[in-house]
Design a protein around this motif. Structure first.
Motif, short mmCIF file in Angstrom:
data_model
loop_
_atom_site.label_atom_id
_atom_site.label_comp_id
_atom_site.label_asym_id
_atom_site.label_seq_id
_atom_site.Cartn_x
_atom_site.Cartn_y
_atom_site.Cartn_z
N THR A 39 1.05 -0.90 -0.07
CA THR A 39 -0.46 -0.08 0.13
C THR A 39 0.94 1.00 -0.05
OG1 THR A 39 -1.63 0.97 1.43
CG2 THR A 39 -0.55 -0.07 2.53
N SER A 40 0.63 2.26 -0.26
CA SER A 40 0.97 3.23 -0.09
C SER A 40 0.58 4.30 0.92
CB SER A 40 0.66 4.22 -1.77
OG SER A 40 -0.74 4.67 -1.75
N VAL A 41 0.20 4.19 1.77
CA VAL A 41 -0.14 4.75 3.03
C VAL A 41 0.47 3.97 4.63
CG1 VAL A 41 -2.03 5.59 2.44
CG2 VAL A 41 -2.40 3.74 3.99
N TYR A 42 0.66 4.67 5.42
CA TYR A 42 0.58 4.14 6.46
C TYR A 42 0.48 5.64 7.73
CZ TYR A 42 3.90 2.84 10.52
OH TYR A 42 4.50 2.37 11.50
N PRO A 43 0.15 5.16 9.15
CA PRO A 43 0.19 3.79 9.36
C PRO A 43 -2.05 2.89 9.11
CG PRO A 43 -0.31 5.37 11.37
CD PRO A 43 0.29 6.55 10.58
N MET A 44 -1.55 1.96 9.11
CA MET A 44 -3.19 1.23 7.93
C MET A 44 -3.51 1.13 9.13
SD MET A 44 -2.18 -0.02 5.36
CE MET A 44 -3.39 -0.51 5.22
N ALA A 45 -4.74 1.13 8.95
CA ALA A 45 -6.09 0.23 10.24
C ALA A 45 -6.07 -0.28 10.61
CB ALA A 45 -7.24 1.24 9.00
N LYS A 46 -6.31 -0.88 12.05
CA LYS A 46 -6.56 -2.29 12.24
C LYS A 46 -8.05 -2.68 12.70
CE LYS A 46 -2.86 -2.37 15.72
NZ LYS A 46 -1.81 -2.53 16.71
N VAL A 47 -8.16 -3.64 12.12
CA VAL A 47 -9.36 -3.76 11.73
C VAL A 47 -9.81 -5.18 12.64
CG1 VAL A 47 -11.45 -4.70 9.84
CG2 VAL A 47 -9.49 -3.30 9.07
N LYS A 48 -11.13 -5.38 13.12
CA LYS A 48 -11.04 -6.18 13.79
C LYS A 48 -13.06 -5.87 14.16
CE LYS A 48 -10.82 -7.65 18.92
NZ LYS A 48 -10.26 -7.16 19.96
N PRO A 49 -13.45 -8.38 13.34
CA PRO A 49 -15.01 -8.36 13.51
C PRO A 49 -14.86 -8.87 14.83
CG PRO A 49 -13.51 -9.15 12.32
CD PRO A 49 -12.82 -8.40 12.99
N MET A 50 -16.12 -8.30 15.35
CA MET A 50 -16.54 -8.77 16.72
C MET A 50 -18.07 -9.51 17.46
SD MET A 50 -14.63 -5.01 19.12
CE MET A 50 -15.70 -4.43 18.70
N VAL A 51 -17.81 -10.13 17.91
CA VAL A 51 -19.15 -10.18 18.49
C VAL A 51 -19.40 -10.00 19.98
CG1 VAL A 51 -21.02 -12.03 18.88
CG2 VAL A 51 -19.22 -12.59 17.32
N ILE A 52 -20.17 -8.92 19.69
CA ILE A 52 -20.71 -7.52 21.53
C ILE A 52 -21.80 -8.47 22.03
CG2 ILE A 52 -21.18 -6.37 22.85
CD1 ILE A 52 -18.33 -6.56 21.96
N ASN A 53 -22.17 -9.25 22.87
CA ASN A 53 -23.56 -9.55 23.60
C ASN A 53 -24.58 -10.01 22.61
OD1 ASN A 53 -23.42 -8.69 25.75
ND2 ASN A 53 -24.30 -6.25 25.19
N GLY A 54 -24.04 -11.11 21.61
CA GLY A 54 -24.13 -12.39 20.67
C GLY A 54 -24.69 -11.73 19.72
N TYR A 55 -24.43 -9.98 18.79
CA TYR A 55 -24.24 -9.03 17.55
C TYR A 55 -23.14 -8.77 17.02
CZ TYR A 55 -24.62 -5.43 20.44
OH TYR A 55 -25.00 -4.37 21.42
#
Length: 233
Positions: A39-55
């Motif tokens: 990629t041409s950018v820095y710093p990268m985002a941090k991406v995180k899929p989560m499950v909170i209270n079942g959703y």
């Protein structure tokens, strides 16, 4: 007053141009090895899929505060747009996500290191929303399908932006959770290799300044040696 504002915006633009240079150098040093693709950018985002209270909840984390919005400077806006788009898309393999929010809320939680008065209504938020829309996590971002919510938190560790995508039906429950747990779930991108890159940038700036002085000197010498007959015969 206007001249001072103009000067500050020019300095801000210079900082963004510097950031682009730094990003390219960091790539060369392997600082973006965590990126899904080069990629041409820095710093990268941090991406995180989560499950909170079942959703499901999807989290995007960005270093630093949102940059100021300046509608009249297209070059500056293009740089900001490019950064958030690439930082979002190149940080995660979204082709692995077999899920799309139908009616969603994009919560932009801006974390500030002090209580200096700031406006949460920064129009560059739209650039983050556009980047998220292109991941495929949400459909079109029409008003009835995508709501927007802004909230600010104090974090003495530094400025950063945490963005959460959640369904509208789970929005109220998640906001209760976020207000209690925002400090613990914040995922702050780390700025690695910073000093090495800045030193290289300073060296590059000095080299360009030296070359410019030399070029200006040569131009001055040529003009001083020019005779009237060279122009008029």
């Amino acid at each position: 007053m206007e001249s001072e504002k103009k000067m500050l915006f020019e300095q801000l633009k210079s900082l963004e141009e510097m950031k682009i240079y730094l990003m390219s150098q960091i790539n060369k040093l392997g600082g973006n090895d965590a990126a899904i693709k080069r990629t041409s950018v820095y710093p990268m985002a941090k991406v995180k899929p989560m499950v909170i209270n079942g959703y499901p909840v999807f989290q995007f984390s960005y270093e630093g505060a949102l940059p100021l919005y300046k509608e009249s400077d297209r070059d500056y806006l293009a740089m900001i747009r490019h950064y958030y788009f690439r930082a979002t898309h190149d940080s995660y393999d979204f082709s692995k996500i077999d899920y799309q929010f139908d009616k969603s809320v994009i919560i932009i939680a801006q974390h500030f290191e002090n209580k200096i008065i700031r406006d949460l209504d920064n129009r560059n938020r739209k650039l983050i929303q556009d980047a998220i829309r292109h991941t495929g996590l949400i459909g079109d971002d029409s008003w009835w399908r995508v709501w927007n919510f802004d909230i600010g938190f104090l974090d003495p560790k530094g400025n950063h932006v945490q963005v959460f995508v959640v369904s509208q039906e789970n929005f109220e429950d998640f906001m209760s959770y976020l207000k209690e747990e925002y400090f613990h779930i914040a995922n702050i991108p780390e700025s690695t290799l910073q000093e090495e890159i800045f030193e290289e940038y300073r060296t590059e700036v000095k080299r360009k300044e030296k070359a410019k002085v030399s070029k200006d000197k040569e131009r001055l010498e040529r003009s001083s040696n020019t005779k009237p007959e060279d122009f008029w015969g």
